[in-house]
Design an enzyme around this catalytic site. Structure first.
Site, mmCIF file in Angstrom:
data_model
loop_
_atom_site.group_PDB
_atom_site.id
_atom_site.type_symbol
_atom_site.label_atom_id
_atom_site.label_comp_id
_atom_site.label_asym_id
_atom_site.label_seq_id
_atom_site.Cartn_x
_atom_site.Cartn_y
_atom_site.Cartn_z
ATOM 1 N N HIS A 161 0.842 -1.220 0.000
ATOM 2 C CA HIS A 161 0.000 0.000 0.000
ATOM 3 C C HIS A 161 0.870 1.261 0.000
ATOM 4 O O HIS A 161 0.424 2.313 0.474
ATOM 5 C CB HIS A 161 -0.942 0.042 1.211
ATOM 6 C CG HIS A 161 -1.689 -1.232 1.438
ATOM 7 N ND1 HIS A 161 -2.937 -1.464 0.926
ATOM 8 C CD2 HIS A 161 -1.335 -2.370 2.099
ATOM 9 C CE1 HIS A 161 -3.341 -2.683 1.276
ATOM 10 N NE2 HIS A 161 -2.377 -3.255 1.973
ATOM 11 N N SER A 288 15.109 20.665 -16.272
ATOM 12 C CA SER A 288 13.946 21.482 -16.598
ATOM 13 C C SER A 288 14.439 22.739 -17.294
ATOM 14 O O SER A 288 15.494 23.276 -16.951
ATOM 15 C CB SER A 288 13.205 21.846 -15.308
ATOM 16 O OG SER A 288 12.492 23.057 -15.473
ATOM 17 N N LYS A 294 16.273 21.048 -11.198
ATOM 18 C CA LYS A 294 15.550 19.795 -11.471
ATOM 19 C C LYS A 294 16.406 18.722 -12.115
ATOM 20 O O LYS A 294 17.282 18.994 -12.929
ATOM 21 C CB LYS A 294 14.336 20.066 -12.379
ATOM 22 C CG LYS A 294 13.175 20.742 -11.698
ATOM 23 C CD LYS A 294 12.607 19.996 -10.498
ATOM 24 C CE LYS A 294 11.783 18.795 -10.878
ATOM 25 N NZ LYS A 294 10.507 19.155 -11.484
ATOM 26 N N GLU A 301 9.752 7.611 -16.685
ATOM 27 C CA GLU A 301 8.368 8.039 -16.939
ATOM 28 C C GLU A 301 7.917 7.608 -18.331
ATOM 29 O O GLU A 301 6.785 7.164 -18.535
ATOM 30 C CB GLU A 301 8.254 9.552 -16.789
ATOM 31 C CG GLU A 301 8.458 10.005 -15.350
ATOM 32 C CD GLU A 301 8.605 11.509 -15.244
ATOM 33 O OE1 GLU A 301 7.738 12.133 -14.633
ATOM 34 O OE2 GLU A 301 9.589 12.056 -15.762
#
Ligand code: ARG
Length: 468
Positions: A161, A288, A294, A301
């Protein structure tokens, strides 16, 4: 002459007008099925050889057909072949070029239809792809095992979980993916094996009246079993209607995509500041354009996103074939884009996963600190009570009460006083606190399938040996 007036050269005998330009544009498949050219040429060469045996071609004729096909193969490989959408597909493009060079090739399409030809080409293509994909799996598996080996002493929390559950090692976690990808690899072996039946000779739907030798073509094309015995499909109608090879391939890719996406998600979590467990290599991270600090896990992804694409390919093939009457229907021409896309994207995805993992570094201290929460050993404490004779359900409650006391008093579980422990349950006698020792907890898990360090080392050794 307009395209409408010119009748189609391969099947135009009964037509007084050729297809409209729009129909040609709509119906062509050569813009994608050109990728079957090598398999198509292999199939035609084998077919020509067989036709000699069947008495349809003289061996000199077959030889000139072979030479012509070889020359065309060279032209295609060199990027010099002119594909023509007016000739619809890869099969007619090659046949037309061949007949121009070698007029006797007009005999090549004897006892053959594009229906069994395309089924044969696709099965050959799938077998070739499965071999490449197998190598990509071997690479990924080796990388994972190497990473597990290098991080065998990295202790981290395991999650259910997405809540900290019990301590595991990075190696045990990574080996879970080894299991998944090994199953995927085996699934592609099964896909290749199921594709390994030769449909050539099924004709358009009902075979042929000519005395062909299906075993000969099957053998020439490598459709053989482990003993070298030819394998031919058993029903001509199934053979030309069947798209199971492509669909099974897409399913194997889709399930592998699911596994890759779960790995990607773990990597994304681990490389966040909140976890800080691992750092992906620069080469597979991006920055970024606005925020200078970043460091984004884009490769993972994208990998997570590809899972959708694999599933779309599978769904495309399932929907395409659902409810189609036997046998061949033109709808089936559209089986290739999803098949090709699944293969292309899977090869890329496996390579990216492997390269990213190869450069991934675990932060041992961060992992350990997250795993050092004593609550992660609450179950071990219940086991301790069980060893003293308490039924597990009662032990679960007793430890639950102890967790409650710890939470209420803001004291970590292992720092509670003996008196506080006894107040939760009188079974918490001397020695209860000794449970809170990670080393001990791992040593107690030396059983098959568990994260004990010796067991994990054995697993790593087993995989290393089988992946050599
Ligand atoms: N371009 C077609 C395909 O890929 C070839 C088979 C054509 N067969 C037919 N009966 N029209 O499916």
């Amino acid at each position: 002459m307009s395209a409408r007036k010119k009748v189609q050269s391969t099947w135009g005998g009964r037509f007084s007008a050729g297809p409209a330009k729009l129909m040609l544009q709509f119906g062509e498949s050569v813009s994608f099925d050109y990728r079957l050219w090598a398999q198509d040429i292999r199939g035609s060469k084998a077919h020509a050889t067989m036709l000699v045996k069947a008495g349809v071609l003289k061996s000199t004729e077959a030889k000139s057909i072979h030479r012509g096909l070889d020359a065309i193969a060279k032209e295609i490989a060199a990027g010099k072949f002119k594909w023509d959408v007016a000739l619809e597909d890869v099969h007619m493009n090659i046949e037309s070029a061949l007949t121009k060079r070698v007029p006797v090739a007009a005999k090549l399409h004897t006892a053959r239809s594009r229906n069994d030809q395309v089924a044969t080409d696709v099965r050959l293509w799938i077998k070739d792809q499965c071999a490449d994909i197998d190598a990509a799996f071997a690479n990924l598996l080796k990388t994972l095992v190497k990473l597990a080996d290098a991080n065998a002493d990295v202790i981290m929390p395991g999650y259910t979980h997405l809540q900290r559950a019990q301590p595991v090692s990075a190696a045990h976690h990574l080996l879970a993916y080894v299991e998944m990808f090994a199953r995927d690899r085996a699934r592609f072996h099964a896909v290749a094996d199921a594709a390994n039946w030769c449909p050539l000779g099924s004709g358009a739907i009902a075979g042929t009246t000519l005395p062909i030798h299906r075993n000969v073509t099957a053998k020439l094309l490598g459709f053989v079993d482990a003993k070298g015995k030819p394998r031919v499909t058993a029903n001509s109608m199934d053979a030309v209607a069947d798209r199971d090879p492509a669909t099974s391939f897409a399913f194997a890719a889709a399930l592998c995509g699911v596994h890759l996406s779960r790995l990607a998600e773990d990597m994304i979590l681990w490389s966040s500041a909140e976890f800080g467990f691992a750092r992906m290599p620069d080469e597979f991270s991006t920055g970024s354009s606005l925020m200078p600090q970043k460091r984004n896990p884009d490769s993972m992804e994208l990998l997570r996103g590809k899972a959708a694409r694999f599933q779309a390919s599978l769904n495309h093939l399932l929907s395409l074939t659902k409810g189609l009457p036997l046998t061949y229907n033109r709808d089936l021409q559209d089986d290739k884009p999803p098949l090709f896309d699944a293969a292309d994207q899977l090869q890329l995805a496996l390579a990216v996963a492997s390269s990213t993992l190869a450069g991934t570094k675990f932060n041992k201290a961060k992992c350990l600190s997250a795993a050092s929460d004593p609550a992660l050993l609450a179950t071990d404490l219940a086991d301790w009570l069980v060893k003293k004779g308490m039924p597990f359900r009662h032990a679960h409650h007793a430890v639950g009460r102890l967790v409650g006391v710890a939470e209420k008093s803001g004291v970590p579980l292992d720092k509670l006083s003996d008196a506080a422990a006894l107040s939760a349950d009188k079974a918490f006698t001397k020695g209860w606190r000794d449970v809170f020792n990670l080393k001990r907890a791992f040593a107690a898990r030396e059983n098959i399938g568990m994260p004990g360090p010796k067991t994990v080392a054995k697993e790593i050794a087993r995989w290393k040996k089988s992946l050599r």
